[in-house]
Write a protein that holds these residues in place. Structure first.
Motif, PDB file in Angstrom:
ATOM      1  N   GLU A  11       0.828  -1.207   0.000  1.00 15.82           N
ATOM      2  CA  GLU A  11       0.000   0.000   0.000  1.00 15.82           C
ATOM      3  C   GLU A  11       0.861   1.256   0.000  1.00 15.82           C
ATOM      4  O   GLU A  11       1.900   1.313   0.663  1.00 15.82           O
ATOM      5  CB  GLU A  11      -0.911   0.002   1.222  1.00 15.82           C
ATOM      6  N   LEU A  12       0.387   2.241  -0.746  1.00 19.22           N
ATOM      7  CA  LEU A  12       1.051   3.537  -0.807  1.00 19.22           C
ATOM      8  C   LEU A  12      -0.036   4.599  -0.894  1.00 19.22           C
ATOM      9  O   LEU A  12      -0.953   4.481  -1.707  1.00 19.22           O
ATOM     10  CB  LEU A  12       1.957   3.612  -2.040  1.00 19.22           C
ATOM     11  N   SER A  13       0.039   5.624  -0.038  1.00 18.05           N
ATOM     12  CA  SER A  13      -0.979   6.669  -0.077  1.00 18.05           C
ATOM     13  C   SER A  13      -0.387   8.009   0.331  1.00 18.05           C
ATOM     14  O   SER A  13       0.597   8.080   1.069  1.00 18.05           O
ATOM     15  CB  SER A  13      -2.165   6.308   0.820  1.00 18.05           C
ATOM     16  N   HIS A  14      -1.028   9.051  -0.196  1.00 18.73           N
ATOM     17  CA  HIS A  14      -0.741  10.437   0.162  1.00 18.73           C
ATOM     18  C   HIS A  14       0.732  10.811   0.011  1.00 18.73           C
ATOM     19  O   HIS A  14       1.324  11.405   0.914  1.00 18.73           O
ATOM     20  CB  HIS A  14      -1.225  10.731   1.592  1.00 18.73           C
ATOM     21  N   VAL A  15       1.332  10.429  -1.113  1.00 21.95           N
ATOM     22  CA  VAL A  15       2.707  10.834  -1.389  1.00 21.95           C
ATOM     23  C   VAL A  15       2.776  11.508  -2.752  1.00 21.95           C
ATOM     24  O   VAL A  15       1.906  11.331  -3.608  1.00 21.95           O
ATOM     25  CB  VAL A  15       3.707   9.651  -1.341  1.00 21.95           C
ATOM     26  N   ARG A  16       3.836  12.277  -2.934  1.00 27.11           N
ATOM     27  CA  ARG A  16       4.130  12.930  -4.207  1.00 27.11           C
ATOM     28  C   ARG A  16       5.485  12.408  -4.662  1.00 27.11           C
ATOM     29  O   ARG A  16       6.466  12.501  -3.920  1.00 27.11           O
ATOM     30  CB  ARG A  16       4.164  14.443  -4.023  1.00 27.11           C
ATOM     31  N   LEU A  17       5.522  11.828  -5.883  1.00 23.06           N
ATOM     32  CA  LEU A  17       6.750  11.237  -6.409  1.00 23.06           C
ATOM     33  C   LEU A  17       6.977  11.667  -7.853  1.00 23.06           C
ATOM     34  O   LEU A  17       6.024  11.797  -8.621  1.00 23.06           O
ATOM     35  CB  LEU A  17       6.670   9.711  -6.374  1.00 23.06           C
ATOM     36  N   ALA A  18       8.253  11.835  -8.217  1.00 14.78           N
ATOM     37  CA  ALA A  18       8.577  12.107  -9.619  1.00 14.78           C
ATOM     38  C   ALA A  18       8.281  10.871 -10.460  1.00 14.78           C
ATOM     39  O   ALA A  18       7.744  10.968 -11.559  1.00 14.78           O
ATOM     40  CB  ALA A  18      10.034  12.525  -9.763  1.00 14.78           C
ATOM     41  N   SER A  19       8.639   9.706  -9.948  1.00 20.52           N
ATOM     42  CA  SER A  19       8.314   8.469 -10.660  1.00 20.52           C
ATOM     43  C   SER A  19       8.220   7.313  -9.682  1.00 20.52           C
ATOM     44  O   SER A  19       8.836   7.318  -8.618  1.00 20.52           O
ATOM     45  CB  SER A  19       9.352   8.165 -11.745  1.00 20.52           C
ATOM     46  N   ARG A  35      -2.048  -1.417  -3.705  1.00 19.00           N
ATOM     47  CA  ARG A  35      -3.052  -0.348  -3.602  1.00 19.00           C
ATOM     48  C   ARG A  35      -2.327   0.985  -3.504  1.00 19.00           C
ATOM     49  O   ARG A  35      -1.607   1.234  -2.525  1.00 19.00           O
ATOM     50  CB  ARG A  35      -3.915  -0.564  -2.364  1.00 19.00           C
ATOM     51  N   ILE A  36      -2.553   1.817  -4.506  1.00 21.95           N
ATOM     52  CA  ILE A  36      -1.968   3.154  -4.537  1.00 21.95           C
ATOM     53  C   ILE A  36      -3.130   4.137  -4.506  1.00 21.95           C
ATOM     54  O   ILE A  36      -3.986   4.111  -5.398  1.00 21.95           O
ATOM     55  CB  ILE A  36      -1.104   3.346  -5.800  1.00 21.95           C
ATOM     56  N   THR A  37      -3.193   4.981  -3.469  1.00 23.03           N
ATOM     57  CA  THR A  37      -4.326   5.894  -3.320  1.00 23.03           C
ATOM     58  C   THR A  37      -3.860   7.300  -2.991  1.00 23.03           C
ATOM     59  O   THR A  37      -2.882   7.500  -2.270  1.00 23.03           O
ATOM     60  CB  THR A  37      -5.285   5.423  -2.204  1.00 23.03           C
ATOM     61  N   ASP A  38      -4.599   8.261  -3.533  1.00 21.88           N
ATOM     62  CA  ASP A  38      -4.422   9.682  -3.216  1.00 21.88           C
ATOM     63  C   ASP A  38      -2.977  10.142  -3.371  1.00 21.88           C
ATOM     64  O   ASP A  38      -2.444  10.858  -2.520  1.00 21.88           O
ATOM     65  CB  ASP A  38      -4.910   9.973  -1.788  1.00 21.88           C
ATOM     66  N   CYS A  39      -2.347   9.754  -4.468  1.00 15.63           N
ATOM     67  CA  CYS A  39      -0.954  10.127  -4.733  1.00 15.63           C
ATOM     68  C   CYS A  39      -0.863  11.032  -5.957  1.00 15.63           C
ATOM     69  O   CYS A  39      -1.730  11.001  -6.832  1.00 15.63           O
ATOM     70  CB  CYS A  39      -0.102   8.886  -4.975  1.00 15.63           C
ATOM     71  N   VAL A  40       0.207  11.805  -6.012  1.00 13.56           N
ATOM     72  CA  VAL A  40       0.570  12.573  -7.192  1.00 13.56           C
ATOM     73  C   VAL A  40       1.895  11.995  -7.674  1.00 13.56           C
ATOM     74  O   VAL A  40       2.904  12.049  -6.957  1.00 13.56           O
ATOM     75  CB  VAL A  40       0.716  14.079  -6.878  1.00 13.56           C
ATOM     76  N   ILE A  41       1.872  11.402  -8.870  1.00 11.40           N
ATOM     77  CA  ILE A  41       3.046  10.724  -9.402  1.00 11.40           C
ATOM     78  C   ILE A  41       3.212  11.142 -10.859  1.00 11.40           C
ATOM     79  O   ILE A  41       2.291  10.971 -11.655  1.00 11.40           O
ATOM     80  CB  ILE A  41       2.902   9.189  -9.308  1.00 11.40           C
ATOM     81  N   ASN A  42       4.378  11.680 -11.199  1.00 14.83           N
ATOM     82  CA  ASN A  42       4.589  12.082 -12.589  1.00 14.83           C
ATOM     83  C   ASN A  42       4.564  10.879 -13.524  1.00 14.83           C
ATOM     84  O   ASN A  42       3.870  10.892 -14.530  1.00 14.83           O
ATOM     85  CB  ASN A  42       5.894  12.854 -12.748  1.00 14.83           C
ATOM     86  N   VAL A  43       5.345   9.849 -13.215  1.00 11.97           N
ATOM     87  CA  VAL A  43       5.391   8.651 -14.058  1.00 11.97           C
ATOM     88  C   VAL A  43       5.143   7.424 -13.191  1.00 11.97           C
ATOM     89  O   VAL A  43       5.926   7.124 -12.299  1.00 11.97           O
ATOM     90  CB  VAL A  43       6.761   8.514 -14.766  1.00 11.97           C
ATOM     91  N   LEU A  44       4.049   6.728 -13.466  1.00 15.06           N
ATOM     92  CA  LEU A  44       3.759   5.464 -12.798  1.00 15.06           C
ATOM     93  C   LEU A  44       3.918   4.364 -13.833  1.00 15.06           C
ATOM     94  O   LEU A  44       3.268   4.387 -14.886  1.00 15.06           O
ATOM     95  CB  LEU A  44       2.333   5.451 -12.233  1.00 15.06           C
ATOM     96  N   SER A  45       4.812   3.403 -13.547  1.00 16.64           N
ATOM     97  CA  SER A  45       5.040   2.344 -14.526  1.00 16.64           C
ATOM     98  C   SER A  45       5.114   0.973 -13.876  1.00 16.64           C
ATOM     99  O   SER A  45       5.479   0.830 -12.712  1.00 16.64           O
ATOM    100  CB  SER A  45       6.320   2.620 -15.328  1.00 16.64           C
ATOM    101  N   GLY A  46       4.767   0.001 -14.692  1.00 22.93           N
ATOM    102  CA  GLY A  46       4.862  -1.407 -14.330  1.00 22.93           C
ATOM    103  C   GLY A  46       5.181  -2.196 -15.589  1.00 22.93           C
ATOM    104  O   GLY A  46       4.521  -3.167 -15.896  1.00 22.93           O
ATOM    105  N   VAL A  47       6.205  -1.739 -16.330  1.00 22.77           N
ATOM    106  CA  VAL A  47       6.566  -2.342 -17.609  1.00 22.77           C
ATOM    107  C   VAL A  47       7.053  -3.769 -17.396  1.00 22.77           C
ATOM    108  O   VAL A  47       7.927  -4.026 -16.562  1.00 22.77           O
ATOM    109  CB  VAL A  47       7.649  -1.498 -18.318  1.00 22.77           C
TER     110      VAL A  47
END
Length: 166
Positions: A11-19, A35-47
């Motif tokens: 779980e990850l919540s309420h964080v701001r990340l560049a990627s 579970r990722i909730t209420d985050c601001v993330i420039n690039v989210l990847s799961g390649v």
């Protein structure tokens, strides 16, 4: 500390990340629910990651979403997210029976690619806005069009879904 919590609890919540590269954080085969909730993330990847359990992304603001070649075997839910740039699920999907791929209440500012995806189980897209379109229903007659073996449910979807390309 937030990334360590993600590794331990999923779980990850309420964080701001560049990627956030889920493969680098968690490995290429994930057996726990993410579970990722209420985050601001420039690039989210799961390649090229195999998600053997549910991937859930809720109320997040993202610039780029990249799940190229991701196997979403355990299903995926993207709910109430804003993606301002491009999103790719290309060459992925692969959800198992009873594990739907679900987009609900999301706004996509950039093109959303489903090039060469295969969905053996349900795909549910509701209350979403594809502002720059998608190839979800495009590439008709081509071998790399999206293959739906389970039901496709589209409710209150805005934007062009029949675009070609990848």
């Amino acid at each position: 500390m937030a990334l360590e919590r993600l590794r331990q609890t999923g779980e990850l919540s309420h964080v701001r990340l560049a990627s956030l590269d889920l493969e680098q954080v968690m490995g290429d085969s994930l057996e726990m629910n993410i579970r990722i909730t209420d985050c601001v993330i420039n690039v989210l990847s799961g390649v090229n990651v195999s998600f053997l359990s549910l991937l859930s992304v809720t109320r997040c603001q993202l610039t780029t979403l990249n799940f190229l070649m991701a196997y979403l075997s355990g299903g995926a839910v993207f709910r109430d997210c804003l993606v301002t740039g491009a999103a790719s699920f290309g060459m992925g999907g692969h959800n198992e029976p009873g594990c739907p791929f679900h987009l609900q209440g999301c706004t996509f500012g950039g093109f959303v690619s489903f090039w060469d995806c295969w969905f053996p189980s349900d795909v549910i897209i509701e209350d979403c806005d594809f502002q720059s379109g998608s190839n979800l229903l495009g590439n008709e007659g081509e071998p790399y069009r999206v293959q739906f073996d389970g039901p496709l449910v589209l409710r209150n979807v805005r934007g062009e879904l029949h675009l070609p390309g990848g």
